[in-house]
Design an enzyme around this catalytic site. Sequence first.
Site, mmCIF file in Angstrom:
data_model
loop_
_atom_site.group_PDB
_atom_site.id
_atom_site.type_symbol
_atom_site.label_atom_id
_atom_site.label_comp_id
_atom_site.label_asym_id
_atom_site.label_seq_id
_atom_site.Cartn_x
_atom_site.Cartn_y
_atom_site.Cartn_z
ATOM 1 N N LYS A 282 0.851 -1.049 0.004
ATOM 2 C CA LYS A 282 0.039 0.100 0.141
ATOM 3 C C LYS A 282 0.838 1.335 0.098
ATOM 4 O O LYS A 282 1.855 1.158 0.371
ATOM 5 C CB LYS A 282 -0.985 -0.015 1.244
ATOM 6 C CG LYS A 282 -1.747 -0.982 1.427
ATOM 7 C CD LYS A 282 -2.598 -0.899 2.637
ATOM 8 C CE LYS A 282 -3.632 -1.514 2.639
ATOM 9 N NZ LYS A 282 -5.021 -1.362 1.805
ATOM 10 N N ARG A 356 -10.490 -11.277 1.713
ATOM 11 C CA ARG A 356 -11.180 -12.278 0.941
ATOM 12 C C ARG A 356 -10.959 -13.660 1.040
ATOM 13 O O ARG A 356 -11.367 -14.630 1.077
ATOM 14 C CB ARG A 356 -11.741 -11.820 -0.390
ATOM 15 C CG ARG A 356 -10.351 -11.638 -1.539
ATOM 16 C CD ARG A 356 -10.814 -10.834 -2.511
ATOM 17 N NE ARG A 356 -11.083 -9.347 -2.368
ATOM 18 C CZ ARG A 356 -11.205 -8.536 -3.090
ATOM 19 N NH1 ARG A 356 -11.416 -8.678 -4.667
ATOM 20 N NH2 ARG A 356 -11.222 -7.195 -2.859
HETATM 21 N N1 BES Z 1 -8.164 -3.676 4.266
HETATM 22 C C1 BES Z 1 -8.074 -3.188 3.135
HETATM 23 C C2 BES Z 1 -9.762 -2.401 2.792
HETATM 24 C C3 BES Z 1 -9.614 -1.105 3.794
HETATM 25 C C4 BES Z 1 -9.348 0.203 3.031
HETATM 26 C C5 BES Z 1 -10.186 -1.201 5.016
HETATM 27 C C6 BES Z 1 -9.452 1.078 3.713
HETATM 28 C C7 BES Z 1 -10.503 0.148 5.640
HETATM 29 C C8 BES Z 1 -9.990 1.362 5.150
HETATM 30 C C9 BES Z 1 -8.311 -4.373 2.152
HETATM 31 O O1 BES Z 1 -7.619 -5.518 2.554
HETATM 32 C C10 BES Z 1 -7.725 -3.894 0.889
HETATM 33 O O2 BES Z 1 -6.587 -3.485 0.647
HETATM 34 N N2 BES Z 1 -8.677 -3.682 -0.088
HETATM 35 C C11 BES Z 1 -8.262 -3.117 -1.461
HETATM 36 C C12 BES Z 1 -8.851 -4.287 -2.350
HETATM 37 C C13 BES Z 1 -8.221 -4.208 -3.789
HETATM 38 C C14 BES Z 1 -6.711 -4.781 -3.898
HETATM 39 C C15 BES Z 1 -8.921 -5.241 -4.749
HETATM 40 C C16 BES Z 1 -8.723 -1.790 -1.565
HETATM 41 O O3 BES Z 1 -10.008 -1.494 -0.999
HETATM 42 O O4 BES Z 1 -8.264 -0.911 -2.175
HETATM 43 MN MN MN Z 2 -5.678 -5.449 1.696
#
Ligand code: BES
Ligand code: MN
Length: 504
Positions: A282, A356
């Site tokens: 990230k 997921r």
């Molecule tokens: N834990 C994150 C989602 C999240 C984002 C929770 C911001 C709380 C605040 C999740 O694991 C994630 O990284 N999701 C990605 C999905 C993508 C890679 C398909 C996202 O939301 O960008």
């Molecule tokens: Mn994630």
Amino acid sequence: MQVRVVADQPWDVKADVLAVPLLGQPDLSGALAELDRRSGGEIRALAEFGELKGKRFKAILTAAGELGAGRLLLVLGGDPVALDREAVIRIAASAERRLGGRAVKRLAVWLAPLAEQLEDGIDAVAELVTRGVVQGSYDPATIYREGYTDAPPALDELILVAPGEDASRLGRLAERGRIMGEGANLARTLANRSANDVTPEVLAEEAWSLAEKHDLWVDVIGPDKAAELGMGLFLSVGKGSDNPPRMIVMRSGRAGERDSLGRHLAIVGKGVCFDSGGISIKPSDRMDEMKMDKTGACTVIAAAATVARLAPGTPLLAVAPAVENMPGSHSTRPGDIVKALNGKRVDITNTDAEGRLILADALTYAEQLGATHLVDVATLTGAVARALGDLMSGAFGTPDDFVGEVFAAGRRAGERFWQLPLVDEYAEDMRDSWYGDVVNFSRNNDGGLVKSALFIREFVTKPWVHLDIAGTAYFRKATPFAPRGATGASHATLVELALAGVKA
Ligand code: BES
Ligand code: MN
Ligand code: ZN
């Protein structure tokens, strides 16, 4: 904190503070006029001064005149027709939070103004006000800091003021509200604790001690046993970290036991103790928030404990896959093909779509343990937060009957969910893999929120609901009713859903 229901008039109640909810333009007639008169005209004077305008949940602390209470706390409850169960909880929480740093031991709340408006009447108000005060007393500033003095007061006594009502019935309902509120606060503390404190092992230890305390069956599965069982997806997320993963399983009732609705309900919560994204790392902006990515797990663990307190023996399974998603030489790489517990081959196209993956194996495992109905709760996507904000969680599921049952539980709990569609055609994008059965992330990320749920659907064969709490799980800023940090969202809904199956 003790809860006491009294039949006294609000002006007679002895307390440090008397909280009075005001809905709409205060109508200074009847009991409110009497309260105003005895307060020395304080309420009328404040109204004329313009102090009683403002946003819902604003609370005004003022002098009490000849009232039995030491001070009067007026809480703006907003438009009376908009008063719902959630608003009642938040009004009560705002009252308690407004007293932060004050020496208050006995807080009285006059229930009538709420009970007159809320469709469900005084019974619901007694429960929800108590729950709201308990939740309002929560402050994560006390988790790590010593000598923090601005926290909402630890009350000796909450006094529910309900003239002419059956005190013993309301007392029992208030007790239910207290336990619900304490459960939400437990979920919040687990979630708020930082990733250097709560590793998967520590979360498992917390679950274990809660299980012992509340007489729940518990099992914690480490990497060796998980590998034996075939939990490839779960292991693939955890293997980049030196902190080993734990599949946490708790149960109330006997293995496979059905509740009065014929269900063996399983609640499954995402427990990513830290989500760096893994190799698909990230950006650093707000990465610190990803310590909250274990909130789903914390919520199902707390909900199991709450159900055990309210109705011991109620059939309920809780499964919480706990991992740390880290980059490193042992990490899963984009393009790795991994075998899931249900036998499907998953092409991991993005290691940041990890929630997921662990949920998939956890849901399969719940089915192997006899679950007939599944609800998963997860901080799964940033997209749900963008779409619905921090006041409304997203929900997917099938069949509609079961989705309806979860929504009904949400209504009883005073929590908001918005149903989102499982658009079947989009599943094709999730099968667009060279060598696998399914990808965890589609290169065409249009409809990515829907696709996250469609991925999970590949791993369930029973009635199932997926709750995406990424927006609602924690607040970035304090509100009058809650501090910054974990909110406890969906704890009460899960408890209500399980309690719907209590055996008579
Ligand atoms: N834990 C994150 C989602 C999240 C984002 C929770 C911001 C709380 C605040 C999740 O694991 C994630 O990284 N999701 C990605 C999905 C993508 C890679 C398909 C996202 O939301 O960008
Ligand atoms: Mn994630
Ligand atoms: Zn995540």
